[in-house]
Design a protein around this motif. Structure first.
Motif, PDB file in Angstrom:
ATOM      1  N   UNK A   1       0.830  -1.193   0.000  1.00  0.00           N
ATOM      2  CA  UNK A   1       0.000   0.000   0.000  1.00  0.00           C
ATOM      3  C   UNK A   1       0.869   1.249   0.000  1.00  0.00           C
ATOM      4  N   UNK A   2       0.546   2.186  -0.876  1.00  0.00           N
ATOM      5  CA  UNK A   2       1.289   3.441  -0.979  1.00  0.00           C
ATOM      6  C   UNK A   2       0.296   4.588  -0.845  1.00  0.00           C
ATOM      7  N   UNK A   3       0.500   5.509   0.091  1.00  0.00           N
ATOM      8  CA  UNK A   3      -0.459   6.600   0.261  1.00  0.00           C
ATOM      9  C   UNK A   3      -0.389   7.605  -0.884  1.00  0.00           C
ATOM     10  N   UNK A   4      -1.563   8.112  -1.287  1.00  0.00           N
ATOM     11  CA  UNK A   4      -1.588   9.156  -2.312  1.00  0.00           C
ATOM     12  C   UNK A   4      -1.528  10.531  -1.643  1.00  0.00           C
ATOM     13  N   UNK A   5      -1.755  11.588  -2.422  1.00  0.00           N
ATOM     14  CA  UNK A   5      -1.640  12.951  -1.894  1.00  0.00           C
ATOM     15  C   UNK A   5      -2.628  13.213  -0.768  1.00  0.00           C
ATOM     16  N   UNK A   6      -3.737  12.469  -0.755  1.00  0.00           N
ATOM     17  CA  UNK A   6      -4.747  12.632   0.292  1.00  0.00           C
ATOM     18  C   UNK A   6      -4.576  11.618   1.419  1.00  0.00           C
ATOM     19  N   UNK A   7      -3.418  10.905   1.417  1.00  0.00           N
ATOM     20  CA  UNK A   7      -3.085   9.899   2.424  1.00  0.00           C
ATOM     21  C   UNK A   7      -4.030   8.703   2.390  1.00  0.00           C
ATOM     22  N   UNK A   8      -4.693   8.502   1.256  1.00  0.00           N
ATOM     23  CA  UNK A   8      -5.482   7.285   1.048  1.00  0.00           C
ATOM     24  C   UNK A   8      -4.555   6.194   0.508  1.00  0.00           C
ATOM     25  N   UNK A   9      -4.721   4.983   1.007  1.00  0.00           N
ATOM     26  CA  UNK A   9      -3.899   3.880   0.549  1.00  0.00           C
ATOM     27  C   UNK A   9      -4.277   3.492  -0.877  1.00  0.00           C
ATOM     28  N   UNK A  10      -3.272   3.382  -1.742  1.00  0.00           N
ATOM     29  CA  UNK A  10      -3.464   2.907  -3.103  1.00  0.00           C
ATOM     30  C   UNK A  10      -2.694   1.602  -3.268  1.00  0.00           C
ATOM     31  N   UNK A  11      -3.261   0.676  -4.027  1.00  0.00           N
ATOM     32  CA  UNK A  11      -2.627  -0.629  -4.241  1.00  0.00           C
ATOM     33  C   UNK A  11      -1.522  -0.481  -5.281  1.00  0.00           C
ATOM     34  N   UNK A  12      -0.322  -0.892  -4.898  1.00  0.00           N
ATOM     35  CA  UNK A  12       0.858  -0.783  -5.761  1.00  0.00           C
ATOM     36  C   UNK A  12       1.465  -2.180  -5.895  1.00  0.00           C
ATOM     37  N   UNK A  13       1.767  -2.590  -7.119  1.00  0.00           N
ATOM     38  CA  UNK A  13       2.373  -3.901  -7.360  1.00  0.00           C
ATOM     39  C   UNK A  13       3.715  -3.734  -8.054  1.00  0.00           C
ATOM     40  N   UNK A  14       4.676  -4.549  -7.648  1.00  0.00           N
ATOM     41  CA  UNK A  14       5.994  -4.596  -8.281  1.00  0.00           C
ATOM     42  C   UNK A  14       6.157  -6.008  -8.833  1.00  0.00           C
ATOM     43  N   UNK A  15       6.452  -6.103 -10.123  1.00  0.00           N
ATOM     44  CA  UNK A  15       6.424  -7.388 -10.816  1.00  0.00           C
ATOM     45  C   UNK A  15       7.766  -7.676 -11.474  1.00  0.00           C
ATOM     46  N   UNK A  16       8.227  -8.926 -11.349  1.00  0.00           N
ATOM     47  CA  UNK A  16       9.392  -9.429 -12.084  1.00  0.00           C
ATOM     48  C   UNK A  16       8.874 -10.332 -13.194  1.00  0.00           C
TER      49      UNK A  16
ATOM     50  N   UNK B   1       4.647  -1.609 -11.361  1.00  0.00           N
ATOM     51  CA  UNK B   1       6.013  -1.317 -11.793  1.00  0.00           C
ATOM     52  C   UNK B   1       6.716  -2.627 -12.114  1.00  0.00           C
ATOM     53  N   UNK B   2       7.546  -2.611 -13.134  1.00  0.00           N
ATOM     54  CA  UNK B   2       8.280  -3.800 -13.544  1.00  0.00           C
ATOM     55  C   UNK B   2       9.760  -3.627 -13.221  1.00  0.00           C
ATOM     56  N   UNK B   3      10.344  -4.633 -12.572  1.00  0.00           N
ATOM     57  CA  UNK B   3      11.751  -4.596 -12.167  1.00  0.00           C
ATOM     58  C   UNK B   3      12.425  -5.900 -12.570  1.00  0.00           C
ATOM     59  N   UNK B   4      13.753  -5.869 -12.608  1.00  0.00           N
ATOM     60  CA  UNK B   4      14.506  -7.084 -12.952  1.00  0.00           C
ATOM     61  C   UNK B   4      14.540  -8.077 -11.802  1.00  0.00           C
ATOM     62  N   UNK B   5      14.507  -7.576 -10.558  1.00  0.00           N
ATOM     63  CA  UNK B   5      14.537  -8.445  -9.378  1.00  0.00           C
ATOM     64  C   UNK B   5      13.980  -7.670  -8.201  1.00  0.00           C
ATOM     65  N   UNK B   6      13.365  -8.390  -7.268  1.00  0.00           N
ATOM     66  CA  UNK B   6      12.873  -7.760  -6.046  1.00  0.00           C
ATOM     67  C   UNK B   6      14.019  -7.608  -5.061  1.00  0.00           C
ATOM     68  N   UNK B   7      14.150  -6.437  -4.423  1.00  0.00           N
ATOM     69  CA  UNK B   7      15.153  -6.309  -3.366  1.00  0.00           C
ATOM     70  C   UNK B   7      14.763  -7.166  -2.166  1.00  0.00           C
ATOM     71  N   UNK B   8      15.747  -7.750  -1.528  1.00  0.00           N
ATOM     72  CA  UNK B   8      15.492  -8.626  -0.388  1.00  0.00           C
ATOM     73  C   UNK B   8      16.118  -8.048   0.868  1.00  0.00           C
TER      74      UNK B   8
END
Length: 513
Positions: A439-454, A484-491
């Motif tokens: 969850x990532x807050x927007x400008x109004x501090x509402x939670x928005x669903x954010x996905x990071x994909x490999x 968002x698309x990434x080469x690898x997830x940070x661990x």
């Protein structure tokens, strides 16, 4: 202890007794070094005397900042023999976090390996420490503990620990805030995990940090008369080489590391036929990738669900890893022997099968509490139950399913988004290797669903296709606002996806969505 009180035999003394039975047997392998059981036992006794000569004894906290070395295990056992509380740091944490932890647990002695001598010297300047010791000379940082032990007797030494003494202090990974210190007593460590059947010698590969589950695997293996093969860290090719060369029978991996192993170019040519138990756990796993792992390795996978606060909670056995029953692969298995599990609502009411609530646990292995934090301990230990912070349910057959961490659950307009459920949907796409949802807050501090994909190598799946998949499977409420698309997830240093870092990357400088 007076003459009428029987001597408490700690798990460290049990391990030393096992080492004494076959002194010529190979106990540890590290690179070109092969250490016999008798040699390891003698080193532990000598190191205990060396530590005692430095004023270290029962009730003191000893902190380790050291990698997967034979001397790391010997120093840990030596401190335990003296009745010390051992706190093992993750090497990848910042100097500020390390310093905070050292202060929190009132460290008497810091023991570092040569690879960490610069950090040890820095910490010694930041934190008042009685002793700094190094597992090898030549650094000028502190007292050379192995050299000091070389002049000490290797004869047996009676342990000084009492059942109520603190044995281990483990810290949360720090991914959701300042790490908390979790205390376990020597009495609780008296039965340190599952004892495997000994049809043939156990050879366990430890390729994750000894500060985490790898340490428990090493203890259990040595207690059972087996051999521990130590790698300095996880690299998929090196793991495959070690399994083949050392005929490894047992191994622990976090799910992201299991995926890296499966994706290695040599996976289909590597000889992994010696593997009997491949245990995984520590974070959410993808049922699709587990099914592929079963097809590659055979019926050897075991999922372990547990927490530092709770100890072991449940197991999903090899028999339950059936690719034809994907619904089981989404579960964490059934409670372990001696463990009670309840699903409670916020008011403490027990919920029936199938209803979502907080997973709560009662067992002999539940922590004593957080180090000198009674208020925080009281929040987690309530009415005899350890509140895990995991949201899930238990089905009619007794299988536990975890749908989210209480802190990771995303509150959106219309309800709750459970991150694990959304990750399962994304991971089911044939061009997705791995995903993390936060969850990532927007400008109004509402939670928005954010996905990071490999994506898979050569995969070109885009945001719109994945959003459509989510809408079809879970509905519009689960649809990510951004992918968002990434080469690898940070661990994290423990090998889990670092959602704290991902969240910080997802926040633009203005804090807008």
């Amino acid at each position: 202890m007076d003459g009428t009180t029987p001597h408490f035999h700690s798990h460290v003394e049990e391990i030393l007794d096992v080492l004494a039975k076959e002194p010529a047997r190979e106990a540890l392998v590290h690179g070109d070094r092969r250490i016999g059981a008798g040699e390891l036992r003698g080193l532990v006794y000598a190191m205990a005397r060396a530590l005692r000569s430095q004023g270290i004894g029962r009730g003191h906290t000893v902190t380790l900042l050291s990698g997967n070395l034979p001397e790391t295990l010997a120093a840990r056992y030596a401190a335990g023999l003296l009745g010390c509380a051992v706190n093992h740091l993750y090497g990848g944490l910042s100097a500020d976090v390390h310093a905070d932890i050292l202060r929190d647990v009132e460290t008497r002695a810091l023991i570092a390996d040569p690879a960490h001598h610069e950090r040890a010297a820095d910490l010694a300047r930041r934190v008042p420490l009685d002793r700094v010791l190094v597992l090898g000379g030549g650094t000028g940082t502190g007292v050379d503990l192995p050299a000091l032990a070389a002049g000490a007797s290797t004869e047996p030494l009676q342990g000084e620990a009492r059942p109520q003494d603190i044995c281990t202090i483990r810290h949360t990974g720090g991914t959701t805030g300042h790490p908390k210190a979790i205390c376990t007593t020597f009495g609780q460590c008296a039965s340190i995990g599952p004892r495997w059947p000994q049809e043939e010698p156990v050879r366990t590969l430890v390729c994750t940090t000894l500060a985490h589950a790898g340490g428990l695997m090493a203890d259990t293996t040595l207690l059972g008369g087996g051999t521990v093969v130590l790698l300095d860290g996880f690299e998929a090719g090196a793991v495959l080489d070690a399994v083949e060369r050392e005929r490894v029978t047992h191994m622990f991996l976090l799910p992201p590391l299991l995926y890296q192993l499966m994706d290695h170019p040599r996976i289909d040519r590597a000889d992994t036929s010696s593997l009997r138990v491949l245990t995984y756990g520590g974070c959410a796993s993808s049922p699709a990738r587990l099914a592929a792992a079963v097809r590659r390795f055979g019926p050897v996978l075991t999922q372990f669900y547990g927490q530092n606060e709770a100890g072991g909670i449940s197991l999903l056995t090899p028999e339950d890893h059936d690719p034809r029953r994907p619904e089981l692969l989404r579960t964490a298995g059934k409670p372990m022997e001696g463990v009670e599990v309840a699903v409670l609502d916020p008011g403490g009411r027990h919920l029936p099968a199938g209803e979502h609530g907080e997973i709560c646990v009662r067992s002999p292995h539940v922590m004593k509490g957080y180090w000198k934090q009674p208020e925080l301990t009281a929040e987690v230990l309530r009415d005899g139950w350890l509140h895990t912070g995991d949201i899930g349910y238990v089905d009619a057959d007794g299988y536990i399913t975890i749908v989210d961490r209480l802190k990771d659950m995303i509150v959106v307009v219309g309800g709750h988004v459970y991150t694990v459920e959304l990750e399962d949907v994304l991971n089911s796409h044939p061009q997705v290797l791995q995903s993390a949802v936060l969850g990532v807050p927007d400008a109004n501090l509402m939670e928005r669903v954010h996905a990071v994909v490999v994506r898979t190598p050569g995969g070109d799946v885009g945001e719109e296709e994945l959003r459509a998949l989510v809408r079809e499977r879970k509905g519009a409420m689960y649809e990510p606002a951004r992918i968002a698309f990434v080469d690898a997830l940070p661990l994290t240093d423990a090998g889990k996806p670092d959602k704290k870092l991902l969240r910080s990357r997802a926040l633009p400088p203005t804090g807008a969505a």
